[in-house]
Design a protein around this motif. Structure first.
Motif, PDB file in Angstrom:
ATOM      1  N   LEU A  59      -1.155  -0.468 -12.478  1.00  0.00           N
ATOM      2  CA  LEU A  59      -1.591  -0.742 -11.287  1.00  0.00           C
ATOM      3  C   LEU A  59      -0.477  -0.492 -10.295  1.00  0.00           C
ATOM      4  O   LEU A  59      -0.848   0.047  -8.938  1.00  0.00           O
ATOM      5  N   LYS A  60       0.663  -0.711 -10.679  1.00  0.00           N
ATOM      6  CA  LYS A  60       1.843  -0.561  -9.624  1.00  0.00           C
ATOM      7  C   LYS A  60       1.997   1.169  -9.645  1.00  0.00           C
ATOM      8  O   LYS A  60       2.291   1.457  -8.242  1.00  0.00           O
ATOM      9  N   ALA A  61       1.848   1.806 -10.606  1.00  0.00           N
ATOM     10  CA  ALA A  61       1.789   3.451 -10.443  1.00  0.00           C
ATOM     11  C   ALA A  61       0.815   3.839  -9.630  1.00  0.00           C
ATOM     12  O   ALA A  61       0.941   4.708  -8.532  1.00  0.00           O
ATOM     13  N   GLU A  62      -0.551   3.304  -9.657  1.00  0.00           N
ATOM     14  CA  GLU A  62      -1.571   3.670  -8.974  1.00  0.00           C
ATOM     15  C   GLU A  62      -1.396   3.262  -7.372  1.00  0.00           C
ATOM     16  O   GLU A  62      -1.673   4.182  -6.558  1.00  0.00           O
ATOM     17  N   LEU A  63      -0.632   2.243  -7.219  1.00  0.00           N
ATOM     18  CA  LEU A  63      -0.250   1.857  -5.833  1.00  0.00           C
ATOM     19  C   LEU A  63       0.646   2.601  -5.232  1.00  0.00           C
ATOM     20  O   LEU A  63       0.693   3.292  -4.047  1.00  0.00           O
ATOM     21  N   ALA A  64       1.529   3.118  -6.134  1.00  0.00           N
ATOM     22  CA  ALA A  64       2.840   4.047  -5.245  1.00  0.00           C
ATOM     23  C   ALA A  64       2.015   5.213  -5.194  1.00  0.00           C
ATOM     24  O   ALA A  64       2.540   6.053  -3.989  1.00  0.00           O
ATOM     25  N   ARG A  65       1.242   5.678  -6.138  1.00  0.00           N
ATOM     26  CA  ARG A  65       0.268   7.296  -5.632  1.00  0.00           C
ATOM     27  C   ARG A  65      -0.254   7.009  -4.613  1.00  0.00           C
ATOM     28  O   ARG A  65      -0.485   7.770  -3.783  1.00  0.00           O
ATOM     29  N   LEU A  66      -1.021   5.854  -4.285  1.00  0.00           N
ATOM     30  CA  LEU A  66      -1.910   5.808  -3.145  1.00  0.00           C
ATOM     31  C   LEU A  66      -0.913   5.787  -1.778  1.00  0.00           C
ATOM     32  O   LEU A  66      -1.400   6.229  -0.877  1.00  0.00           O
ATOM     33  N   GLN A  67      -0.003   5.087  -1.797  1.00  0.00           N
ATOM     34  CA  GLN A  67       0.911   4.887  -0.876  1.00  0.00           C
ATOM     35  C   GLN A  67       1.635   6.196  -0.446  1.00  0.00           C
ATOM     36  O   GLN A  67       1.544   6.525   0.849  1.00  0.00           O
ATOM     37  N   GLU A  68       1.877   7.059  -1.296  1.00  0.00           N
ATOM     38  CA  GLU A  68       2.448   8.535  -1.112  1.00  0.00           C
ATOM     39  C   GLU A  68       1.257   9.213  -0.608  1.00  0.00           C
ATOM     40  O   GLU A  68       1.421   9.921   0.489  1.00  0.00           O
ATOM     41  N   GLU A  69      -0.293   8.925  -0.776  1.00  0.00           N
ATOM     42  CA  GLU A  69      -1.304   9.945  -0.384  1.00  0.00           C
ATOM     43  C   GLU A  69      -1.399   9.173   1.165  1.00  0.00           C
ATOM     44  O   GLU A  69      -1.690  10.420   2.055  1.00  0.00           O
ATOM     45  N   VAL A  70      -1.357   8.069   1.530  1.00  0.00           N
ATOM     46  CA  VAL A  70      -1.583   7.620   2.793  1.00  0.00           C
ATOM     47  C   VAL A  70      -0.340   8.051   3.574  1.00  0.00           C
ATOM     48  O   VAL A  70      -0.456   8.779   4.818  1.00  0.00           O
ATOM     49  N   ALA A  71       0.774   8.065   3.254  1.00  0.00           N
ATOM     50  CA  ALA A  71       2.091   8.972   3.872  1.00  0.00           C
ATOM     51  C   ALA A  71       1.708  10.428   4.302  1.00  0.00           C
ATOM     52  O   ALA A  71       1.929  10.877   5.521  1.00  0.00           O
ATOM     53  N   GLU A  72       1.051  10.991   3.074  1.00  0.00           N
ATOM     54  CA  GLU A  72       1.015  12.375   3.302  1.00  0.00           C
ATOM     55  C   GLU A  72      -0.320  12.687   4.395  1.00  0.00           C
ATOM     56  O   GLU A  72      -0.179  13.748   5.232  1.00  0.00           O
TER      57      GLU A  72
END
Length: 104
Positions: free
Chosen positions: A65-78
């Motif tokens: 879940l933490k990894a998925e959250l980090a991925r989604l946060q990167e996607e939002v930033a992009e």
């Protein structure tokens, strides 16, 4: 557990721990949880609590879940970066008009 809460759009704002009134060998944890942007719908409470419970029982799932959250946060930033680029391009391409002052 905090990753499960974050993926549900929540955060821990307060936390308490104390000895259980029923068994001195146990500890009761109390978490005050708040939604980041809105009140959590009653229908969503069960899902949030299920995620938290699963995260406390399965630390590997919590890491995923933490990894998925980090991925989604990167996607939002992009997406925010791309949105800024597009907004600037639209502003440069915009046709500008000026009100007529009656002379012409």
């Amino acid at each position: 557990m905090t990753a499960a809460l974050a993926s549900a759009g929540c955060r821990v704002v307060e936390m308490h721990a104390r000895s259980s009134s029923l068994d001195e060998r146990r500890v009761e944890d109390t978490f005050v949880v708040q939604s980041l942007c809105r009140q959590v719908d009653d229908d969503a409470l069960e899902e949030v609590s299920a995620r938290v419970l699963a995260a406390t029982k399965d630390p590997l799932q919590a890491r995923s879940l933490k990894a998925e959250l980090a991925r989604l946060q990167e996607e939002v930033a992009e997406l925010r970066r791309r949105n800024g680029v597009l907004e600037r391009a639209m502003a440069r391409a915009a046709i500008k008009t000026f009100p007529s002052n009656g002379q012409g």
